[in-house]
Design an enzyme around this catalytic site. Sequence first.
Site, PDB file in Angstrom:
ATOM      1  N   THR A 216       0.862   9.848   0.974  1.00  0.00           N
ATOM      2  CA  THR A 216       0.243   9.920   2.301  1.00  0.00           C
ATOM      3  C   THR A 216       1.284  10.304   3.357  1.00  0.00           C
ATOM      4  O   THR A 216       1.069  11.217   4.156  1.00  0.00           O
ATOM      5  CB  THR A 216      -0.420   8.574   2.652  1.00  0.00           C
ATOM      6  OG1 THR A 216      -1.283   8.216   1.570  1.00  0.00           O
ATOM      7  CG2 THR A 216      -1.223   8.677   3.934  1.00  0.00           C
TER       8      THR A 216
ATOM      9  N   LYS B  10      12.145  -7.597  15.097  1.00  0.00           N
ATOM     10  CA  LYS B  10      12.600  -8.525  16.148  1.00  0.00           C
ATOM     11  C   LYS B  10      11.413  -9.227  16.790  1.00  0.00           C
ATOM     12  O   LYS B  10      11.569  -9.943  17.773  1.00  0.00           O
ATOM     13  CB  LYS B  10      13.369  -7.747  17.228  1.00  0.00           C
ATOM     14  CG  LYS B  10      14.583  -7.006  16.727  1.00  0.00           C
ATOM     15  CD  LYS B  10      15.242  -6.259  17.894  1.00  0.00           C
ATOM     16  CE  LYS B  10      15.652  -4.876  17.494  1.00  0.00           C
ATOM     17  NZ  LYS B  10      16.007  -4.041  18.644  1.00  0.00           N
TER      18      LYS B  10
ATOM     19  N   ARG C 182       0.133   3.346   8.472  1.00  0.00           N
ATOM     20  CA  ARG C 182      -0.238   2.543   7.297  1.00  0.00           C
ATOM     21  C   ARG C 182       0.268   1.134   7.550  1.00  0.00           C
ATOM     22  O   ARG C 182       1.413   0.946   7.977  1.00  0.00           O
ATOM     23  CB  ARG C 182       0.380   3.098   6.014  1.00  0.00           C
ATOM     24  CG  ARG C 182       0.200   2.143   4.845  1.00  0.00           C
ATOM     25  CD  ARG C 182       0.576   2.743   3.526  1.00  0.00           C
ATOM     26  NE  ARG C 182      -0.399   3.747   3.110  1.00  0.00           N
ATOM     27  CZ  ARG C 182      -0.401   4.320   1.906  1.00  0.00           C
ATOM     28  NH1 ARG C 182       0.517   4.003   1.013  1.00  0.00           N
ATOM     29  NH2 ARG C 182      -1.314   5.225   1.601  1.00  0.00           N
TER      30      ARG C 182
ATOM     31  N   HIS D 214      -9.050   4.004   3.496  1.00  0.00           N
ATOM     32  CA  HIS D 214      -8.036   5.072   3.427  1.00  0.00           C
ATOM     33  C   HIS D 214      -8.801   6.390   3.600  1.00  0.00           C
ATOM     34  O   HIS D 214      -8.991   7.159   2.660  1.00  0.00           O
ATOM     35  CB  HIS D 214      -7.344   5.010   2.070  1.00  0.00           C
ATOM     36  CG  HIS D 214      -6.067   5.809   1.971  1.00  0.00           C
ATOM     37  ND1 HIS D 214      -5.670   6.718   2.913  1.00  0.00           N
ATOM     38  CD2 HIS D 214      -5.108   5.805   1.005  1.00  0.00           C
ATOM     39  CE1 HIS D 214      -4.516   7.256   2.534  1.00  0.00           C
ATOM     40  NE2 HIS D 214      -4.152   6.708   1.383  1.00  0.00           N
TER      41      HIS D 214
HETATM   42  N1   CP Z   1      -2.797   7.883  -2.721  1.00  0.00           N
HETATM   43  C1   CP Z   1      -1.913   7.261  -1.891  1.00  0.00           C
HETATM   44  O1   CP Z   1      -2.272   6.696  -0.841  1.00  0.00           O
HETATM   45  O2   CP Z   1      -0.625   7.307  -2.314  1.00  0.00           O
HETATM   46  P1   CP Z   1       0.619   6.684  -1.531  1.00  0.00           P
HETATM   47  O3   CP Z   1       0.455   5.175  -1.549  1.00  0.00           O
HETATM   48  O4   CP Z   1       1.827   7.135  -2.283  1.00  0.00           O
HETATM   49  O5   CP Z   1       0.584   7.193  -0.115  1.00  0.00           O
END
Ligand code: CP
Length: 322
Positions: free
Chosen positions: A67, A95, A116, A144
């Site tokens: 991602t 912190k 994320r 996601h």
């Molecule tokens: N598919 C996916 O979200 O992979 P990563 O966790 O490597 O970003």
Amino acid sequence: MTDVHAPVALEAFRGRSVVSADDFTKEEVLALLDAARAFDPPASVRADAALRDRILGTLFFEPSTRTRLSFESAMLRLGGSVVGFADANMTSSSKGESLADTVRVVASYCDAIVIRHPKEGAARLAAQVAGIPVVNGGDGSNQHPTQTLLDLYTIRKATGRLEGLRVAFLGDLRYGRTVHSLARALCRFDADLSFVGPPTLRLPDELREAVRASGRPARELDALEDLGDVDVLYVTRIQKERFPDPMDYERVRNAYRIDRASVKRFGEGLKILHPLPRVTEVDPDLDAHPGALWFDQVRNGVSVRMTLLSLLLGGRAPGRRA
Ligand code: CP
């Protein structure tokens, strides 16, 4: 492509955030997937064409390979720049700075943010305070949505359609955010959905209800052997990092594994997807299966994320290399 849809003005995407798979209508999803063909393969687009002078902030509070790097690759291919972090321990979060403050600060350096975070709802909070487009790169076990866009693109490219497919999910249905987002999206395409996995990793009640509310059955099975014919098998790893009790993970860690023998009865036409990373749930021999699409998903991720960034940031239309 056989899916037809009402025309959608691509300008309608400009300035929006993408937090959930439900943030786009079916027509918008199809318009975005249509537009992504202009970026496929990514190298066919002139790198300086679209987002020169724009900056993407990547805020990764959890590990990522695909991602983060595909968003960064997408931005660079469009002529833009990237700032961000892949280790929150090296930021002022360590912190005690709040997520909202971190987002407000980074938003003043950038034109869009990809975040994320381990907490469900973190991307929604970020979108509320940022004042610029925020893209959810995965929030805990919740969603996601850009993985879903690239999954849909990959399925459509491989099968020629999205409408009315028989799709089975195999794996961690409880904690797998890619499952949650994709299942929600497929409900809009009249998919026939099955969910196969260990009893302790069944669908969250909210998602089960959402599937049923869409008029689709949420067929739940314990084992792949119980599954009828399907067009698409979407496999996920068990999300070890989400288990509150490590012993619960130990009890299910080897609950399923697919190999040539276990998918043979579905025929050579079966498409098999996995968002990756994979651990033990897929025999590497399956890489040679004609329907194994996980590395196609990886490649398509750049095309789809180039499209999304270009639309959210109102970039100029892509110019193909001569
Ligand atoms: N598919 C996916 O979200 O992979 P990563 O966790 O490597 O970003």
